[in-house]
Enzyme design. Sequence first.
Site, PDB file in Angstrom:
ATOM      1  N   ASN A 145     -40.844   2.991 -55.059  1.00 24.40           N
ATOM      2  CA  ASN A 145     -42.289   3.140 -54.817  1.00 24.40           C
ATOM      3  C   ASN A 145     -42.846   4.389 -55.508  1.00 24.40           C
ATOM      4  O   ASN A 145     -43.972   4.780 -55.267  1.00 24.40           O
ATOM      5  CB  ASN A 145     -42.583   3.178 -53.312  1.00 24.40           C
ATOM      6  CG  ASN A 145     -41.901   4.361 -52.610  1.00 24.40           C
ATOM      7  OD1 ASN A 145     -41.263   5.182 -53.259  1.00 24.40           O
ATOM      8  ND2 ASN A 145     -42.043   4.430 -51.303  1.00 24.40           N
ATOM      9  N   HIS A 147     -41.556   7.486 -55.242  1.00 19.31           N
ATOM     10  CA  HIS A 147     -41.362   8.771 -54.556  1.00 19.31           C
ATOM     11  C   HIS A 147     -40.429   9.678 -55.362  1.00 19.31           C
ATOM     12  O   HIS A 147     -39.568   9.205 -56.100  1.00 19.31           O
ATOM     13  CB  HIS A 147     -40.897   8.594 -53.102  1.00 19.31           C
ATOM     14  CG  HIS A 147     -39.491   8.129 -52.862  1.00 19.31           C
ATOM     15  ND1 HIS A 147     -39.163   7.212 -51.903  1.00 19.31           N
ATOM     16  CD2 HIS A 147     -38.313   8.478 -53.436  1.00 19.31           C
ATOM     17  CE1 HIS A 147     -37.856   7.033 -51.891  1.00 19.31           C
ATOM     18  NE2 HIS A 147     -37.316   7.785 -52.820  1.00 19.31           N
ATOM     19  N   GLU A 152     -43.328  10.539 -50.225  1.00 18.50           N
ATOM     20  CA  GLU A 152     -43.736   9.142 -50.303  1.00 18.50           C
ATOM     21  C   GLU A 152     -45.130   9.032 -50.938  1.00 18.50           C
ATOM     22  O   GLU A 152     -45.848  10.039 -51.044  1.00 18.50           O
ATOM     23  CB  GLU A 152     -43.737   8.530 -48.895  1.00 18.50           C
ATOM     24  CG  GLU A 152     -42.353   8.489 -48.240  1.00 18.50           C
ATOM     25  CD  GLU A 152     -41.396   7.441 -48.842  1.00 18.50           C
ATOM     26  OE1 GLU A 152     -41.584   7.030 -50.005  1.00 18.50           O
ATOM     27  OE2 GLU A 152     -40.436   7.048 -48.141  1.00 18.50           O
TER      28      GLU A 152
HETATM   29  C1  GLP Z   1     -33.566   8.602 -52.223  1.00 19.81           C
HETATM   30  C2  GLP Z   1     -33.721  10.103 -52.450  1.00 19.81           C
HETATM   31  C3  GLP Z   1     -34.495  10.383 -53.714  1.00 19.81           C
HETATM   32  C4  GLP Z   1     -33.892   9.572 -54.856  1.00 19.81           C
HETATM   33  C5  GLP Z   1     -34.035   8.099 -54.552  1.00 19.81           C
HETATM   34  C6  GLP Z   1     -33.558   7.184 -55.685  1.00 19.81           C
HETATM   35  O1  GLP Z   1     -34.665   8.042 -51.605  1.00 19.81           O
HETATM   36  N1  GLP Z   1     -34.388  10.758 -51.375  1.00 19.81           N
HETATM   37  O2  GLP Z   1     -34.447  11.767 -54.002  1.00 19.81           O
HETATM   38  O3  GLP Z   1     -34.543   9.882 -56.025  1.00 19.81           O
HETATM   39  O4  GLP Z   1     -33.269   7.857 -53.385  1.00 19.81           O
HETATM   40  O5  GLP Z   1     -32.206   6.945 -55.564  1.00 19.81           O
HETATM   41  P1  GLP Z   1     -31.321   6.101 -56.562  1.00 19.81           P
HETATM   42  O6  GLP Z   1     -30.904   7.041 -57.606  1.00 19.81           O
HETATM   43  O7  GLP Z   1     -30.174   5.643 -55.718  1.00 19.81           O
HETATM   44  O8  GLP Z   1     -32.129   4.981 -57.062  1.00 19.81           O
END
Ligand code: GLP
Length: 251
Positions: A145, A147, A152
């Site tokens: 989304n 973030h 968020e």
């Molecule tokens: C979580 C963390 C974020 C991270 C996101 C994406 O929500 N809080 O900091 O960027 O996951 O993670 P992934 O790399 O597993 O797609």
Amino acid sequence: MQSLPDTPIPTFVVDSQEPANVLLADEIAAIHTEHAGRIVLGLATGSSPIGLYRELVRRFQEDWIDFSFVQTFNLDEYMGLPADHPASYRAFMFEHFFEHTNFGPRHVHFPPTVTEDLDAACSRWEETISACGGIDWQLLGVGRNGHIGFNEPGSPFDSRTRRIELAESTRTANSRFFQDADEVPHQAVTMGIGTILDAKRLRVLAFGETKAPILERVLRGDDDPSIPLNALRRHPDAALYIDAAAAAQLG
Ligand code: GLP
């Protein structure tokens, strides 16, 4: 590695995750040399940074990059999980990075998750970052989304470290790290977008097809202030490293 033309945030498409990890590890090593080992890293969790941490561990073991004077600040942490819970971000960082290297135990910092006086603890955390001289190099992933950290959609671009309510879509996406989806906390503490923008360099890793729609909205769409990743348009030294699957909708 290919540089994508006409993007509002400099973007590089890599054939696979490995060249991006090598490039970012080289960058950290160069800053580390320049500052005689005393650097401040901002670190992220999730699937995307695992390969970079593996590369840094390899360099520690084979080439001896000394982490003993390096300070780290993690972006975010869940509220309400014991520190040794396997899905806590503290546990993640030790498993994938810290316990394989020579970081000083007092040099690795996580956002406070205390239940009493959390606001004051968050202010002290920000002061600790400043007292260390600010973050030299900040790693980021991006949520589906948009973030960054756990900021968020709708988080103000000048927000500071604080408690945040997790979006249901974030809880669902992150449930893969928990045994039971109901265990995923509803709240977390995250560095604010303003805190993140204070870092001297921002580097984003985004891999896989689940990231393609949000990257299309950010890199080909309007400057929508409700999408946290768009904040990076305002930073003088930010870059995205994405693979072909994540770049699939960029044309
Ligand atoms: C979580 C963390 C974020 C991270 C996101 C994406 O929500 N809080 O900091 O960027 O996951 O993670 P992934 O790399 O597993 O797609």
